[in-house]
Design a protein around this motif. Structure first.
Motif, PDB file in Angstrom:
ATOM      1  N   PRO A  23      50.808  24.223  40.291  1.00  0.00           N
ATOM      2  CA  PRO A  23      50.073  24.950  39.272  1.00  0.00           C
ATOM      3  C   PRO A  23      49.495  24.003  38.230  1.00  0.00           C
ATOM      4  CG  PRO A  23      52.450  25.279  39.031  1.00  0.00           C
ATOM      5  CD  PRO A  23      52.245  24.580  40.328  1.00  0.00           C
ATOM      6  N   GLN A  46      40.109  29.641  35.775  1.00  0.00           N
ATOM      7  CA  GLN A  46      40.434  28.787  36.916  1.00  0.00           C
ATOM      8  C   GLN A  46      40.559  29.675  38.138  1.00  0.00           C
ATOM      9  OE1 GLN A  46      40.515  25.492  36.545  1.00  0.00           O
ATOM     10  NE2 GLN A  46      40.968  25.024  38.675  1.00  0.00           N
ATOM     11  N   ASP A  47      40.526  29.078  39.326  1.00  0.00           N
ATOM     12  CA  ASP A  47      40.720  29.815  40.577  1.00  0.00           C
ATOM     13  C   ASP A  47      39.692  30.922  40.763  1.00  0.00           C
ATOM     14  OD1 ASP A  47      42.897  28.166  40.991  1.00  0.00           O
ATOM     15  OD2 ASP A  47      44.334  29.591  40.173  1.00  0.00           O
ATOM     16  N   GLU A  48      38.462  30.674  40.333  1.00  0.00           N
ATOM     17  CA  GLU A  48      37.338  31.573  40.540  1.00  0.00           C
ATOM     18  C   GLU A  48      37.473  32.908  39.825  1.00  0.00           C
ATOM     19  OE1 GLU A  48      34.644  30.273  42.015  1.00  0.00           O
ATOM     20  OE2 GLU A  48      35.846  28.461  42.230  1.00  0.00           O
ATOM     21  N   GLY A  49      38.279  32.956  38.755  1.00  0.00           N
ATOM     22  CA  GLY A  49      38.251  34.155  37.918  1.00  0.00           C
ATOM     23  C   GLY A  49      36.907  34.318  37.241  1.00  0.00           C
ATOM     24  N   ARG A  75      35.196  25.766  34.014  1.00  0.00           N
ATOM     25  CA  ARG A  75      36.432  25.850  34.790  1.00  0.00           C
ATOM     26  C   ARG A  75      37.454  25.002  34.060  1.00  0.00           C
ATOM     27  NH1 ARG A  75      35.423  24.539  40.764  1.00  0.00           N
ATOM     28  NH2 ARG A  75      34.620  22.664  39.761  1.00  0.00           N
ATOM     29  N   SER A  77      39.851  23.158  34.724  1.00  0.00           N
ATOM     30  CA  SER A  77      40.173  21.815  35.205  1.00  0.00           C
ATOM     31  C   SER A  77      39.004  20.842  35.079  1.00  0.00           C
ATOM     32  CB  SER A  77      40.626  21.874  36.665  1.00  0.00           C
ATOM     33  OG  SER A  77      39.611  22.447  37.477  1.00  0.00           O
ATOM     34  N   ARG A 635      52.431  36.820  46.732  1.00  0.00           N
ATOM     35  CA  ARG A 635      51.697  35.555  46.741  1.00  0.00           C
ATOM     36  C   ARG A 635      51.676  34.922  48.130  1.00  0.00           C
ATOM     37  NH1 ARG A 635      50.366  33.648  41.732  1.00  0.00           N
ATOM     38  NH2 ARG A 635      51.222  34.847  39.984  1.00  0.00           N
ATOM     39  N   ASN A 654      42.228  40.568  45.305  1.00  0.00           N
ATOM     40  CA  ASN A 654      41.204  39.759  44.666  1.00  0.00           C
ATOM     41  C   ASN A 654      39.814  40.381  44.726  1.00  0.00           C
ATOM     42  OD1 ASN A 654      43.116  37.439  44.478  1.00  0.00           O
ATOM     43  ND2 ASN A 654      42.921  37.481  46.701  1.00  0.00           N
ATOM     44  N   GLY A 690      44.664  30.654  35.636  1.00  0.00           N
ATOM     45  CA  GLY A 690      44.609  31.312  36.936  1.00  0.00           C
ATOM     46  C   GLY A 690      45.138  32.729  36.913  1.00  0.00           C
ATOM     47  N   THR A 693      43.125  38.025  39.237  1.00  0.00           N
ATOM     48  CA  THR A 693      43.004  38.050  40.694  1.00  0.00           C
ATOM     49  C   THR A 693      41.540  38.033  41.085  1.00  0.00           C
ATOM     50  OG1 THR A 693      43.062  40.459  40.703  1.00  0.00           O
ATOM     51  CG2 THR A 693      45.147  39.331  40.950  1.00  0.00           C
TER      52      THR A 693
END
Length: 812
Positions: A23, A46-49, A75, A77, A635, A654, A690, A693
């Motif tokens: 993570p 992050q993670d395409e939210g 993003r 990161s 998960r 998602n 992140g 979903t």
């Protein structure tokens, strides 16, 4: 959710790799002491939210936030900030979305051979001059954003926003004597192409211009006009273009597609290290940007100070957020809840300027008098949860939203599907505008306009738009009206990226659901013949149900399946039909779309071999026993990747097509399993980047979470029903119109623990059925849940008489 080409081919091996990733190390400020409605705008970055951390007002026209290397803007990161843009959407999945008017404070020399070498045409590329930054002092709150840039000697950047005006404050390092601000009008978010721009330094404090972009998955062009005013005089200025920089130039300057373009402004910092800019945008014209800035960026004839605007912006958000009050839960859990509420109240965006003018879908200027025109409608997403939430929490806005959608039809010639600025993108498939508007009608948001709305919806349901206009409506209607299904034809000519025959099976399911909703409206308005026809068309999901389709891995038999124009079943060359495959279904598989028949749940259960067999299939779909034993099993058991649409047979939390699936347990008499699944799904919403979903899709996923946590969820569009399940929190209050309050009480409920409904009361009356009606919710009062640590498998909600029945006219 919109398909992003880079990710459509994710497969299980890659998803396992994603699970194995450690993570992200996250730092964000703790909620202030006493803050009862904490918001963390980094959730979903992050993670395409695809959320944005910057500042916006509720339903604001302008948003100011960082642009990094991601197509949605930022993003978590990313290592560099390219600038601070002035237009963002929250959670959309398409490329080409915002970031126009990118502003970055810098230091150094500007001139021939300088740090910014005006003799070089590439010196003002935002990827070249982007600044490093640190998360350590980064702040993302409702209405306020702050970050420390580590480049250029260290500069603190802050942003805040009202509905039509925003402010930025750039504080340069102590001892810095000269600071520059770059206004880049030729670059925006990654992949958002600027095809034309104009800029001019008006005087020693202000800049104006316009930016033309091609937006949203190759959509149409539209124009953003802007005005920016500074709190101190500009010491020096210059223009850059595709030849280099021009010191001393003020413009006006114009450039075409992909041409470098912008201005630099230099400030003398001897009187203070901070430079404040107040800005406004308009989709109408330059005068609109001026009007908006004067209306909301000025106070007592002077430019509003940053701190004054910030205080006003945050007070506005507090009023919005405190209209829903929860008790219990940790700081993290409360932050997740109120950030979801924040995200759900960002869209659609205010579209009219302060004088009421807006640019319609005919490209003409119209005026909204006494109401607000809204734009940016992701209907394929929002019709499932966010629309109903806004109707419940903000009925006046819901009424204006409904009016706006009808105005789109009036000006553009047809109802929208995915309306971006003042044009139809033709993104996504099905018929989302019908359940969207029918629900708003059912909730009272179309009072006085019922006949107009029905005429528009009937036109859409029984016809197709003219070839010469941009909307394509229900492009599968010719075959659907003739044979009862949308043919699967991947070569069907589209007016945009998507069209219904490309995903014929899922489009058929969406059409049938829409027809069932419209049948309710037709009946209520006295259109008996239409109601009868639409009720029968609501059963068209059966036309694509292949009782002999087999999922080889599981042995399950009977699935929705694409059909070709001649009526034959689709079969892939050499392998036949795979219910986990990617043919005929939009961003999903037959496994996920099989539940999209809320208008005919008994018929769906019968098609699966009966209620017990259907419930067993739900168990398999959710991996129920694993989730019951450990909610965190979701998960591993469920679909993981945000764009992992295909080669799947499990629940996808998602994306939208199966969002309602947890309540299929309730609709088939096993409501405790809905609660079990929801508690598992809620573990995916966390207080970190992140923590959403998939794409948040203009507040859709956030609205889904809010309903899940509150203990109610909208059922079949047009029904006015809200299904009941165990709430996450022990107590919640929702402010309603005319001073009423809805109280949801569930003593013993604790986040992270499963408690099951033993009984329900509304006021002093027992509620034995599994839903309450819209009118009951609107009346306010107390919705009381008695919870138990173990489910009663023969208790509340398990009898057939307690379940909704299909409307009259829809055969069992």
């Amino acid at each position: 959710m919109i398909r992003h080409p880079r990710f459509t081919s994710l497969r299980p091996v890659l998803r396992l790799a994603l699970l194995a990733c450690m993570p992200l190390a996250v730092h964000y400020p703790a909620a202030a002491a006493g803050d009862t409605t904490p918001v963390n705008t980094f959730i979903g970055t992050q993670d395409e939210g695809n959320t944005f951390p910057g500042a916006s007002a509720p339903f604001g026209m302008i948003q100011v936030g960082p642009i990094a290397g991601h197509y949605a803007g930022y993003r978590y990161s990313d290592k560099l900030i390219r600038g601070f843009g002035h237009s963002f959407l929250s959670g959309a999945g398409c490329w080409e979305q915002g970031g126009q008017l990118s502003v970055l404070p810098v230091t150094g020399t500007i001139g021939p051979g300088g740090d910014f070498d005006t003799a070089r045409k590439d010196t003002f590329d935002h990827q070249r001059y982007a600044a490093g930054y640190t998360h350590a002092d980064e702040v993302g709150q409702a209405g306020y954003y702050k970050v420390k840039l580590t480049s250029y000697g260290g500069i603190t950047a802050e942003a805040t926003a009202l509905t039509r005006a925003a402010a930025e404050r750039y504080t340069y390092a102590s001892g810095t004597t000269t600071g520059h601000v770059l206004l880049n009008v030729a670059q925006a978010n990654e992949r958002h192409s600027v095809i034309g721009s104009e800029v001019r330094v008006i005087d020693d404090r202000s800049v104006e211009g316009k930016i033309v972009t091609r937006s949203f998955c190759g959509g149409a062009k539209y124009t953003t006009w802007f005005r920016m005013v500074f709190d101190q005089p500009i010491k020096a200025r210059g223009v850059w273009d595709d030849r280099g920089g021009w010191p001393g130039a003020s413009g006006p300057s114009q450039q075409g597609e992909a041409k470098p373009h912008g201005v630099w402004l230099t400030f003398d910092l001897k009187n203070g290290q901070a430079v404040t800019a107040v800005s406004a945008i308009s989709h109408v014209d330059a005068q609109g940007a001026r009007i908006n800035l004067n209306a909301e960026g000025m106070a007592d004839g002077r430019l509003m100070t940053f701190d004054a605007m910030k205080a006003k912006a945050q007070a506005n958000w507090q009023r919005e957020l405190k209209s829903v009050r929860i008790e219990g839960g940790s700081t993290d859990e409360r932050t997740v809840f109120y950030t979801a509420l924040y995200h759900a109240l960002l869209q659609p965006l205010t579209g009219n300027d302060a004088d009421g003018r807006y640019r319609g879908y005919d490209d003409a200027i119209h005026t909204a008098k006494g109401w607000t025109y809204y734009e940016f409608f992701s209907l394929w997403d929002t019709y499932r949860a966010q629309n109903q939430l806004l109707a419940l929490l903000r009925p006046e806005r819901a009424s204006d939203i409904a009016t706006s959608v009808l105005k789109i039809r009036e000006h553009g010639g047809w109802l929208p599907r995915w309306g971006y600025a003042n044009f139809e993108t033709n993104i996504m498939t099905g018929d989302p505008v019908t359940p969207f508007l029918v629900d708003l009608w059912r909730f009272g948001a179309l009072k006085g306009r019922e006949a107009e709305a029905y005429a528009a919806l009937r036109e859409n349901a029984f016809g197709i738009p003219a070839h010469g206009i941009r909307p394509q409506g229900r492009s599968g209607n010719p075959n659907y009206l003739k044979q009862g299904f949308v043919q699967y034809d991947s070569s069907f000519v589209s007016k945009g990226m998507d069209t219904d025959p490309h995903h014929g099976a899922s489009a058929t399911l969406e059409y049938a659901l829409a027809d069932g909703a419209l049948a309710e409206m037709a009946k209520a308005l006295g259109h008996a013949d239409d109601a009868q026809v639409l009720s029968q068309r609501a059963l068209n999901w059966r036309k694509i149900w292949d009782a002999n389709a087999v999922d080889q891995a599981s042995g399950q038999r009977g699935f929705p399946r694409p059909r070709l124009a001649d009526g034959s079943w689709f079969a892939d060359v050499g392998s036949g039909f795979d219910p986990r495959g990617d043919h005929g279904f939009h961003e999903g598989t037959a496994w996920q779309y099989q539940w999209l028949a809320q208008q005919d749940v008994p018929g769906l259960a019968a098609a699966m071999g009966g209620a017990q067999q259907a419930l067993g299939r739900l168990d398999q779909f959710f991996d129920y026993e694993a989730v019951r034993a450990d909610p965190n099993a979701v998960r591993k058991s469920w679909v993981v990747g945000p764009y992992s649409y295909y080669a799947q047979f499990r629940y996808n939390p998602n994306n939208e097509p199966d969002l309602h699936a947890p309540w299929m347990y309730t609709l088939m008499g096993q409501p405790w399993k809905t609660t079990t699944v929801l508690r598992g799904a809620e573990t995916l919403f966390t207080n970190g980047p992140g923590g959403v979903t998939g794409n948040d899709d203009l507040g859709t996923m956030s609205a889904w979470y809010l309903f899940s946590a509150l203990g109610i969820y909208p059922d079949m569009p047009g029904s006015g029903r809200f299904l009941l399940h165990a709430p996450r929190f022990a107590h919640a209050e929702i402010d309603l119109p005319q001073g009423r309050t809805l109280r949801i009480e569930a003593p013993g409920a604790k986040p992270g623990q499963s408690r099951f409904v033993k009984s329900v009361r509304y006021g002093e009356r027992a509620v034995e059925r599994v839903w309450v009606d819209w009118e009951q919710l609107q009346s306010g009062g107390a919705l009381k849940y008695q919870l138990a640590p173990q489910p009663d498998t023969k208790g509340w909600g398990t009898r057939a008489r307690d379940l909704p029945r299909p409307p009259a006219g829809i055969a069992p």
